[in-house]
Design a protein around this motif. Structure first.
Motif, PDB file in Angstrom:
ATOM      1  N   ALA A  15       0.841  -1.204   0.000  1.00  0.00           N
ATOM      2  CA  ALA A  15       0.000   0.000   0.000  1.00  0.00           C
ATOM      3  C   ALA A  15       0.877   1.256   0.000  1.00  0.00           C
ATOM      4  CB  ALA A  15      -0.937  -0.013   1.196  1.00  0.00           C
ATOM      5  N   GLN A  16       1.972   1.215   0.754  1.00  0.00           N
ATOM      6  CA  GLN A  16       2.903   2.342   0.791  1.00  0.00           C
ATOM      7  C   GLN A  16       3.523   2.569  -0.594  1.00  0.00           C
ATOM      8  OE1 GLN A  16       3.480   3.852   4.042  1.00  0.00           O
ATOM      9  NE2 GLN A  16       4.209   5.507   2.771  1.00  0.00           N
ATOM     10  N   ASP A  17       3.897   1.494  -1.263  1.00  0.00           N
ATOM     11  CA  ASP A  17       4.445   1.599  -2.626  1.00  0.00           C
ATOM     12  C   ASP A  17       3.421   2.201  -3.582  1.00  0.00           C
ATOM     13  OD1 ASP A  17       6.834   0.496  -1.773  1.00  0.00           O
ATOM     14  OD2 ASP A  17       6.389  -1.520  -2.545  1.00  0.00           O
ATOM     15  N   ALA A  18       2.162   1.780  -3.471  1.00  0.00           N
ATOM     16  CA  ALA A  18       1.099   2.315  -4.336  1.00  0.00           C
ATOM     17  C   ALA A  18       0.920   3.812  -4.092  1.00  0.00           C
ATOM     18  CB  ALA A  18      -0.213   1.571  -4.089  1.00  0.00           C
ATOM     19  N   LEU A  19       1.019   4.229  -2.834  1.00  0.00           N
ATOM     20  CA  LEU A  19       0.915   5.654  -2.503  1.00  0.00           C
ATOM     21  C   LEU A  19       2.042   6.443  -3.161  1.00  0.00           C
ATOM     22  CD1 LEU A  19      -0.318   8.016  -0.920  1.00  0.00           C
ATOM     23  CD2 LEU A  19       1.099   7.313   1.022  1.00  0.00           C
ATOM     24  N   HIS A  20       3.269   5.942  -3.063  1.00  0.00           N
ATOM     25  CA  HIS A  20       4.417   6.638  -3.657  1.00  0.00           C
ATOM     26  C   HIS A  20       4.303   6.710  -5.181  1.00  0.00           C
ATOM     27  CE1 HIS A  20       6.265   7.123   0.167  1.00  0.00           C
ATOM     28  NE2 HIS A  20       6.540   5.835   0.339  1.00  0.00           N
ATOM     29  N   ARG A  21       3.856   5.615  -5.809  1.00  0.00           N
ATOM     30  CA  ARG A  21       3.678   5.623  -7.271  1.00  0.00           C
ATOM     31  C   ARG A  21       2.637   6.658  -7.687  1.00  0.00           C
ATOM     32  NH1 ARG A  21       3.672   0.133  -6.556  1.00  0.00           N
ATOM     33  NH2 ARG A  21       1.428   0.035  -6.908  1.00  0.00           N
ATOM     34  N   GLY A  22       1.524   6.701  -6.975  1.00  0.00           N
ATOM     35  CA  GLY A  22       0.471   7.665  -7.291  1.00  0.00           C
ATOM     36  C   GLY A  22       0.934   9.094  -7.110  1.00  0.00           C
ATOM     37  N   GLU A  23       1.650   9.358  -6.028  1.00  0.00           N
ATOM     38  CA  GLU A  23       2.168  10.712  -5.779  1.00  0.00           C
ATOM     39  C   GLU A  23       3.166  11.124  -6.853  1.00  0.00           C
ATOM     40  OE1 GLU A  23       1.739  10.909  -0.922  1.00  0.00           O
ATOM     41  OE2 GLU A  23       3.604  10.129  -1.778  1.00  0.00           O
ATOM     42  N   LYS A  24       4.001  10.181  -7.288  1.00  0.00           N
ATOM     43  CA  LYS A  24       4.982  10.473  -8.338  1.00  0.00           C
ATOM     44  C   LYS A  24       4.275  10.819  -9.651  1.00  0.00           C
ATOM     45  CE  LYS A  24       8.916   8.440 -10.757  1.00  0.00           C
ATOM     46  NZ  LYS A  24       9.746   7.243 -10.922  1.00  0.00           N
ATOM     47  N   ARG A  25       3.249  10.032  -9.996  1.00  0.00           N
ATOM     48  CA  ARG A  25       2.496  10.305 -11.233  1.00  0.00           C
ATOM     49  C   ARG A  25       1.810  11.663 -11.174  1.00  0.00           C
ATOM     50  NH1 ARG A  25       0.352   4.576 -10.920  1.00  0.00           N
ATOM     51  NH2 ARG A  25       1.837   3.404 -12.161  1.00  0.00           N
TER      52      ARG A  25
END
Length: 108
Positions: free
Chosen positions: A67-77
């Motif tokens: 979930a933390q990885d998904a958050l970082h990917r979304g924020e980066k996009r």
């Protein structure tokens, strides 16, 4: 619900209710079971409630690191204005929901 917190008790009036990203808490015999969901519908009838959900995940089964990885990917996009910004925003909202529920309700 899409409009905020909703509680349903026995013999509730019939209703079909849209659900947003959030938590579902089911209380049976004084025990709470909590799930993360990405939305769907609740079909309320006198006999009970049926849920039609896009996704559902038991609080104890949420993989915090994923979930933390998904958050970082979304924020980066979102930061890079890369691709579908609405999708990135929804991804962030789902990841934050999963992280909050995992922290708050997980018994691991």
């Amino acid at each position: 619900s899409l409009d905020g917190l909703l509680g349903i008790q026995a013999n509730h009036a019939k209703a079909i209710i849209g659900l947003d990203i959030g938590e579902i808490k089911i209380n049976q015999n004084g025990q709470d079971t909590v799930f993360a969901t990405s939305g769907g519908f609740a079909d309320v009838a006198k006999e009970g409630v049926q849920l039609l959900l896009e996704t559902v995940e038991l609080s104890n089964n949420i993989n915090y690191d994923r979930a933390q990885d998904a958050l970082h990917r979304g924020e980066k996009r979102l930061k890079n204005q890369d691709g579908d910004l609405q999708r990135a925003s929804q991804s962030i909202k789902r990841a934050k929901n999963r992280l909050l529920i995992a922290k708050t309700f997980s018994s691991k």
